[in-house]
Design a protein around this motif. Structure first.
Motif, PDB file in Angstrom:
ATOM      1  N   LEU A 162       1.984  10.451 -11.423  1.00  0.00           N
ATOM      2  CA  LEU A 162       1.503   9.550 -10.266  1.00  0.00           C
ATOM      3  C   LEU A 162       0.639  10.537  -9.106  1.00  0.00           C
ATOM      4  CD1 LEU A 162       4.685   9.626  -7.943  1.00  0.00           C
ATOM      5  CD2 LEU A 162       3.915   7.681  -9.185  1.00  0.00           C
ATOM      6  N   PRO A 163      -0.362   9.296  -9.368  1.00  0.00           N
ATOM      7  CA  PRO A 163      -1.640  10.190  -8.090  1.00  0.00           C
ATOM      8  C   PRO A 163      -2.184  10.244  -6.742  1.00  0.00           C
ATOM      9  CG  PRO A 163      -1.722   7.358  -7.317  1.00  0.00           C
ATOM     10  CD  PRO A 163      -0.030   7.592  -8.004  1.00  0.00           C
ATOM     11  N   ILE A 164      -0.853  11.598  -7.193  1.00  0.00           N
ATOM     12  CA  ILE A 164      -1.223  12.969  -6.231  1.00  0.00           C
ATOM     13  C   ILE A 164      -2.206  13.329  -5.495  1.00  0.00           C
ATOM     14  CG2 ILE A 164      -0.035  15.345  -5.105  1.00  0.00           C
ATOM     15  CD1 ILE A 164       1.882  12.848  -6.008  1.00  0.00           C
ATOM     16  N   GLY A 165      -2.673  12.899  -4.152  1.00  0.00           N
ATOM     17  CA  GLY A 165      -3.500  13.005  -3.633  1.00  0.00           C
ATOM     18  C   GLY A 165      -4.294  11.449  -2.592  1.00  0.00           C
ATOM     19  N   TRP A 166      -3.597   9.869  -3.818  1.00  0.00           N
ATOM     20  CA  TRP A 166      -4.857   9.171  -3.467  1.00  0.00           C
ATOM     21  C   TRP A 166      -3.566   8.357  -2.529  1.00  0.00           C
ATOM     22  CZ3 TRP A 166      -8.978   7.688  -6.742  1.00  0.00           C
ATOM     23  CH2 TRP A 166      -9.834   8.718  -6.964  1.00  0.00           C
ATOM     24  N   VAL A 167      -4.481   7.205  -3.025  1.00  0.00           N
ATOM     25  CA  VAL A 167      -3.864   5.659  -2.092  1.00  0.00           C
ATOM     26  C   VAL A 167      -4.094   4.706  -2.652  1.00  0.00           C
ATOM     27  CG1 VAL A 167      -3.859   4.110  -0.160  1.00  0.00           C
ATOM     28  CG2 VAL A 167      -4.656   7.008   0.356  1.00  0.00           C
ATOM     29  N   LYS A 168      -3.005   4.593  -3.269  1.00  0.00           N
ATOM     30  CA  LYS A 168      -2.960   2.665  -4.347  1.00  0.00           C
ATOM     31  C   LYS A 168      -2.781   1.816  -3.573  1.00  0.00           C
ATOM     32  CE  LYS A 168       0.406   0.461  -7.024  1.00  0.00           C
ATOM     33  NZ  LYS A 168       1.737   1.156  -7.938  1.00  0.00           N
ATOM     34  N   PHE A 169      -4.391   0.763  -3.047  1.00  0.00           N
ATOM     35  CA  PHE A 169      -4.242  -0.263  -2.884  1.00  0.00           C
ATOM     36  C   PHE A 169      -3.836  -1.742  -3.711  1.00  0.00           C
ATOM     37  CE2 PHE A 169      -6.227   1.726  -0.040  1.00  0.00           C
ATOM     38  CZ  PHE A 169      -5.849   2.159   1.428  1.00  0.00           C
ATOM     39  N   PRO A 170      -2.548  -1.971  -3.966  1.00  0.00           N
ATOM     40  CA  PRO A 170      -2.664  -2.364  -4.871  1.00  0.00           C
ATOM     41  C   PRO A 170      -3.070  -4.030  -4.949  1.00  0.00           C
ATOM     42  CG  PRO A 170       0.083  -2.136  -4.229  1.00  0.00           C
ATOM     43  CD  PRO A 170      -1.512  -1.528  -3.026  1.00  0.00           C
ATOM     44  N   LEU A 171      -3.396  -4.789  -5.772  1.00  0.00           N
ATOM     45  CA  LEU A 171      -4.216  -5.969  -5.849  1.00  0.00           C
ATOM     46  C   LEU A 171      -2.628  -7.053  -6.288  1.00  0.00           C
ATOM     47  CD1 LEU A 171      -7.021  -5.547  -8.871  1.00  0.00           C
ATOM     48  CD2 LEU A 171      -7.495  -4.820  -6.214  1.00  0.00           C
ATOM     49  N   LYS A 172      -3.362  -8.140  -5.458  1.00  0.00           N
ATOM     50  CA  LYS A 172      -2.159  -9.391  -5.609  1.00  0.00           C
ATOM     51  C   LYS A 172      -2.430  -9.948  -6.697  1.00  0.00           C
ATOM     52  CE  LYS A 172      -3.048 -11.480  -1.350  1.00  0.00           C
ATOM     53  NZ  LYS A 172      -3.433 -11.910   0.211  1.00  0.00           N
ATOM     54  N   ILE A 173      -1.244 -10.118  -7.715  1.00  0.00           N
ATOM     55  CA  ILE A 173      -1.431 -10.502  -8.953  1.00  0.00           C
ATOM     56  C   ILE A 173      -1.252 -12.136  -8.669  1.00  0.00           C
ATOM     57  CG2 ILE A 173       0.301 -10.667 -11.182  1.00  0.00           C
ATOM     58  CD1 ILE A 173       1.001  -7.727 -10.567  1.00  0.00           C
ATOM     59  N   GLN A 174      -2.105 -13.003 -10.079  1.00  0.00           N
ATOM     60  CA  GLN A 174      -1.893 -14.705  -9.353  1.00  0.00           C
ATOM     61  C   GLN A 174      -0.443 -14.759 -10.330  1.00  0.00           C
ATOM     62  OE1 GLN A 174      -3.892 -16.360  -7.947  1.00  0.00           O
ATOM     63  NE2 GLN A 174      -4.916 -14.839  -7.402  1.00  0.00           N
ATOM     64  N   GLN A 175      -0.051 -16.322 -10.496  1.00  0.00           N
ATOM     65  CA  GLN A 175       1.446 -16.239 -10.978  1.00  0.00           C
ATOM     66  C   GLN A 175       1.049 -16.433 -12.888  1.00  0.00           C
ATOM     67  OE1 GLN A 175       3.597 -15.879  -9.369  1.00  0.00           O
ATOM     68  NE2 GLN A 175       4.819 -16.022 -10.591  1.00  0.00           N
ATOM     69  N   LYS A 176      -0.234 -16.584 -13.088  1.00  0.00           N
ATOM     70  CA  LYS A 176      -0.089 -16.576 -14.188  1.00  0.00           C
ATOM     71  C   LYS A 176      -0.706 -15.862 -15.357  1.00  0.00           C
ATOM     72  CE  LYS A 176      -6.043 -17.251 -13.321  1.00  0.00           C
ATOM     73  NZ  LYS A 176      -6.129 -18.092 -14.185  1.00  0.00           N
ATOM     74  N   VAL A 180       0.877  -1.331  -0.365  1.00  0.00           N
ATOM     75  CA  VAL A 180       0.314  -0.009  -0.092  1.00  0.00           C
ATOM     76  C   VAL A 180       1.182   0.985   0.044  1.00  0.00           C
ATOM     77  CG1 VAL A 180      -1.664   1.052   1.618  1.00  0.00           C
ATOM     78  CG2 VAL A 180      -2.323  -1.482   1.824  1.00  0.00           C
ATOM     79  N   ILE A 181       0.744   2.155  -0.882  1.00  0.00           N
ATOM     80  CA  ILE A 181       1.539   3.272  -0.721  1.00  0.00           C
ATOM     81  C   ILE A 181       0.502   4.837  -0.855  1.00  0.00           C
ATOM     82  CG2 ILE A 181       2.399   5.105  -2.633  1.00  0.00           C
ATOM     83  CD1 ILE A 181       3.780   2.240  -4.048  1.00  0.00           C
ATOM     84  N   CYS A 182       0.942   5.546   0.146  1.00  0.00           N
ATOM     85  CA  CYS A 182       0.359   7.062   0.724  1.00  0.00           C
ATOM     86  C   CYS A 182       1.024   7.694  -0.488  1.00  0.00           C
ATOM     87  CB  CYS A 182      -0.066   7.053   1.804  1.00  0.00           C
ATOM     88  SG  CYS A 182      -0.432   9.045   1.920  1.00  0.00           S
ATOM     89  N   TYR A 183       0.195   8.421  -1.371  1.00  0.00           N
ATOM     90  CA  TYR A 183       0.062   9.384  -2.396  1.00  0.00           C
ATOM     91  C   TYR A 183       0.083  10.339  -1.499  1.00  0.00           C
ATOM     92  CZ  TYR A 183       2.295   6.139  -5.557  1.00  0.00           C
ATOM     93  OH  TYR A 183       2.515   4.873  -6.333  1.00  0.00           O
ATOM     94  N   CYS A 184      -0.133  10.645  -0.842  1.00  0.00           N
ATOM     95  CA  CYS A 184      -0.655  12.222   0.458  1.00  0.00           C
ATOM     96  C   CYS A 184       0.596  13.740  -0.416  1.00  0.00           C
ATOM     97  CB  CYS A 184      -1.148  12.207   1.655  1.00  0.00           C
ATOM     98  SG  CYS A 184       0.033  12.181   2.615  1.00  0.00           S
ATOM     99  N   GLU A 185       0.487  14.393  -0.033  1.00  0.00           N
ATOM    100  CA  GLU A 185       1.497  15.782  -0.577  1.00  0.00           C
ATOM    101  C   GLU A 185       2.569  15.267   0.760  1.00  0.00           C
ATOM    102  OE1 GLU A 185       2.057  18.035  -2.455  1.00  0.00           O
ATOM    103  OE2 GLU A 185      -0.225  17.612  -3.876  1.00  0.00           O
ATOM    104  N   THR A 186       2.278  15.122   1.797  1.00  0.00           N
ATOM    105  CA  THR A 186       3.181  14.637   3.046  1.00  0.00           C
ATOM    106  C   THR A 186       4.517  13.360   2.543  1.00  0.00           C
ATOM    107  OG1 THR A 186       1.670  15.951   4.812  1.00  0.00           O
ATOM    108  CG2 THR A 186       3.966  15.197   5.232  1.00  0.00           C
ATOM    109  N   CYS A 187       3.625  12.449   1.966  1.00  0.00           N
ATOM    110  CA  CYS A 187       4.333  10.969   2.102  1.00  0.00           C
ATOM    111  C   CYS A 187       4.973  10.950   0.300  1.00  0.00           C
ATOM    112  CB  CYS A 187       3.178   9.901   2.161  1.00  0.00           C
ATOM    113  SG  CYS A 187       2.458   9.027   3.478  1.00  0.00           S
ATOM    114  N   HIS A 188       4.420  12.152  -0.666  1.00  0.00           N
ATOM    115  CA  HIS A 188       5.403  12.254  -1.700  1.00  0.00           C
ATOM    116  C   HIS A 188       6.110  13.006  -1.032  1.00  0.00           C
ATOM    117  CE1 HIS A 188       5.631  12.842  -5.226  1.00  0.00           C
ATOM    118  NE2 HIS A 188       5.831  13.244  -5.507  1.00  0.00           N
ATOM    119  N   LYS A 189       6.156  13.779  -0.963  1.00  0.00           N
ATOM    120  CA  LYS A 189       7.514  14.627  -0.712  1.00  0.00           C
ATOM    121  C   LYS A 189       8.743  13.861   0.101  1.00  0.00           C
ATOM    122  CE  LYS A 189       4.741  19.010  -1.230  1.00  0.00           C
ATOM    123  NZ  LYS A 189       5.000  20.521  -0.402  1.00  0.00           N
ATOM    124  N   LEU A 190       8.260  13.012   0.917  1.00  0.00           N
ATOM    125  CA  LEU A 190       9.305  12.267   1.759  1.00  0.00           C
ATOM    126  C   LEU A 190       9.874  11.057   1.250  1.00  0.00           C
ATOM    127  CD1 LEU A 190       6.742  11.925   5.771  1.00  0.00           C
ATOM    128  CD2 LEU A 190       9.244  13.326   5.087  1.00  0.00           C
TER     129      LEU A 190
END
Length: 154
Positions: free
Chosen positions: A42-56, A14-24
């Motif tokens: 980059l999606p500044i102001g959003w949070v990225k919740f990555p999906l699990k990728i199936q091996q296939k 999970v990646i937070c793209y709020c201004e503060t985290c992005h600058k850090l």
């Protein structure tokens, strides 16, 4: 909560793209990817919740694909995750039938459109990503969340 099971997500990424985290992190806002290289933001102001990728589904050539954003209705996410594909209004049964209208050449197609953008600013607009109200159970604070998917486009 959107009521989605945790098994869909890789919570370690999970990646937070709020201004503060992005600058850090010291990241640039604009990146390039794909063949040929195309810019995306980059999606500044959003949070990225990555999906699990199936091996296939792992593809070594993924760096040759372009990055884009697809805004969608929060209520459609579970069905998209169950089917493994992006869905149009017609595919989720929500397409409105309108009365007869004059058609232009551009309107004369049967294929439903799925919209992409290299920036979250466009994909995150209300018409593509309608807000959903929710309440934080711990604090009681109300919020509005939007959903946009970061996708790889071949």
């Amino acid at each position: 909560s959107m009521g989605l099971p945790n098994f869909f997500f890789d919570t370690s990424l999970v990646i937070c793209y709020c201004e503060t985290c992005h600058k850090l992190r010291g990241e640039e806002v604009i990146h390039s990817q794909g063949d040929p290289k195309k810019k995306y933001a980059l999606p500044i102001g959003w949070v990225k919740f990555p999906l699990k990728i199936q091996q296939k589904e792992v593809n070594e050539d993924r760096d040759l694909w372009h990055i884009a954003y697809h805004g969608t209705n929060p209520g459609w996410i579970r069905r998209m995750m169950d089917t493994g594909k992006l869905l149009t209004q017609g595919e989720v049964g929500l397409e409105r039938k309108k009365g007869p209208q004059a058609k232009s050449k551009e309107d004369d197609m049967d294929t439903p459109l799925i919209f992409f953008s290299p920036t979250i600013n466009y994909a995150g607009l209300e018409k593509f990503s309608p807000g959903k109200k929710f309440t934080n159970k711990q604090t009681g604070a109300g919020h509005i969340a939007r959903v946009a998917l970061m996708v790889s486009v071949e």
